[in-house]
Motif scaffolding. Structure first.
Motif, PDB file in Angstrom:
ATOM      1  N   ASP A   1      30.637  -1.840  20.094  1.00  0.00           N
ATOM      2  CA  ASP A   1      29.845  -3.043  19.867  1.00  0.00           C
ATOM      3  C   ASP A   1      29.840  -4.404  20.581  1.00  0.00           C
ATOM      4  O   ASP A   1      30.504  -5.375  20.177  1.00  0.00           O
TER       5      ASP A   1
ATOM      6  N   HIS B   1      27.595  -5.671  22.300  1.00  0.00           N
ATOM      7  CA  HIS B   1      26.557  -6.479  21.755  1.00  0.00           C
ATOM      8  C   HIS B   1      26.167  -7.559  23.021  1.00  0.00           C
ATOM      9  O   HIS B   1      25.991  -8.867  22.621  1.00  0.00           O
TER      10      HIS B   1
ATOM     11  N   ASP C   1      25.999   0.367  20.436  1.00  0.00           N
ATOM     12  CA  ASP C   1      25.647  -1.120  20.361  1.00  0.00           C
ATOM     13  C   ASP C   1      25.851  -1.870  21.503  1.00  0.00           C
ATOM     14  O   ASP C   1      26.705  -3.006  21.410  1.00  0.00           O
TER      15      ASP C   1
ATOM     16  N   HIS D   1      28.761   6.566  16.640  1.00  0.00           N
ATOM     17  CA  HIS D   1      28.692   5.160  16.480  1.00  0.00           C
ATOM     18  C   HIS D   1      29.138   4.690  14.881  1.00  0.00           C
ATOM     19  O   HIS D   1      29.897   3.841  14.595  1.00  0.00           O
TER      20      HIS D   1
ATOM     21  N   HIS E   1      30.181   0.132  14.424  1.00  0.00           N
ATOM     22  CA  HIS E   1      29.189  -0.139  13.790  1.00  0.00           C
ATOM     23  C   HIS E   1      29.423  -1.426  12.580  1.00  0.00           C
ATOM     24  O   HIS E   1      28.669  -2.183  12.346  1.00  0.00           O
TER      25      HIS E   1
ATOM     26  N   HIS F   1      32.096  -3.796  12.589  1.00  0.00           N
ATOM     27  CA  HIS F   1      32.532  -4.738  13.549  1.00  0.00           C
ATOM     28  C   HIS F   1      34.135  -5.191  12.752  1.00  0.00           C
ATOM     29  O   HIS F   1      34.379  -6.217  13.286  1.00  0.00           O
TER      30      HIS F   1
HETATM   31 FE   LIG Z   1      26.834  -3.232  16.008  1.00  0.00          FE
END
Ligand SMILES: [Fe+2]
Length: 254
Positions: A8, A10, A37, A132, A170, A172
């Motif tokens: 993640d 991002h 992610d 994920h 996923h 976080h």
């Molecule tokens: Fe995410």
């Protein structure tokens, strides 16, 4: 064997760079994998994907990666309220509008799952399954409060046995449990933590010669103000800047 597992990101390049520098500085990490992610919510989707690609860091497809690559209608994220849902749609539209064709191609190529055998496929020893969300799909949130039965069901889907490890992101929020002799490891988030700690998070996993697994949670300070400024200068919602500063737990007054 020592692995760094990160998830993640991002599109938060300063956070990713700080984590990669921390891993490199240790000098004893044998391999690094990401758990998906890579894009969404921050303004560096192309740079993040390129950084991992050029660094030879393999990983799996997060819901954001697969939905952007597939031109899906939304990111497959869960919304806690209508405002969050509206912001999430803005982020998804922004990201779809800003990923380059080559970024999209790299996202589309990500595998759903990776299996790693730290002691080699010729020997008995643990298997690490990297996904994920869960081994079923990349959208289900595998939170720490899930019952043991859920973990065991996912282990059966993955084909995991006692001594193995399933790693995912996923949500976080990092956590680690051992159920039925199997390790279930949520690595948290590099670029958008939601546990109230703004620092970039990842996990080190070490396997000894006997196959015993030890996991260490790591948090790394990074230039969060660079990310805050970049979000504010972009067309992304300014709310995402405060979210990063507060580790996803923005005070009601802000
Ligand atoms: Fe995410």
């Amino acid at each position: 064997m020592k692995y760094a597992l990160l998830s993640d990101v991002h599109a938060n390049l300063p956070a990713l760079d700080a984590v990669l520098a921390d891993i490199a500085g240790r000098g004893d990490v044998d391999a690094t994998y990401h758990l998906g992610d890579l894009v969404g919510y921050a303004p560096w989707p192309n740079e993040v994907v390129e950084r991992l690609h050029s660094g030879g860091i393999q990983g799996v497809s997060g819901n954001y990666d697969s939905t952007v690559a597939a031109n899906y209608t939304h990111c497959g994220c869960r919304y806690e309220d209508p405002r969050q849902e509206a912001l999430s749609h803005e982020s998804f539209a922004w990201t779809r509008g800003h990923v380059s064709p080559s970024t999209k191609e790299l996202l589309a190529r990500l595998p759903f799952r990776l299996d790693v055998r730290p002691l080699g496929g010729h020997a008995t020893g643990p298997t690490f399954t990297l996904v994920h969300g869960t081994p079923l799909n990349n959208t289900t949130y595998w939170t720490e409060d899930r019952p043991d039965a859920f973990c065991l069901k996912m282990a059966a889907v993955a084909g995991a046995r006692a001594g193995d490890l399933i790693a995912f992101g996923h949500t976080h929020k990092p956590w680690h449990r051992v159920v039925g002799g199997m390790h279930f490891l949520n690595t948290g988030s590099v670029g958008r933590p939601k546990d109230g700690d703004w620092r970039a998070g990842y996990v080190l996993v070490e396997v000894d010669a006997a196959g015993a697994i030890a996991a260490e949670r790591v948090r790394v300070e990074y230039d969060v103000e660079r990310a805050v400024d970049a979000i504010r200068r972009s067309d992304l919602p300014n709310e995402f800047a405060g979210y990063l500063r507060h580790g996803g737990q923005v005070p009601a007054t802000e």
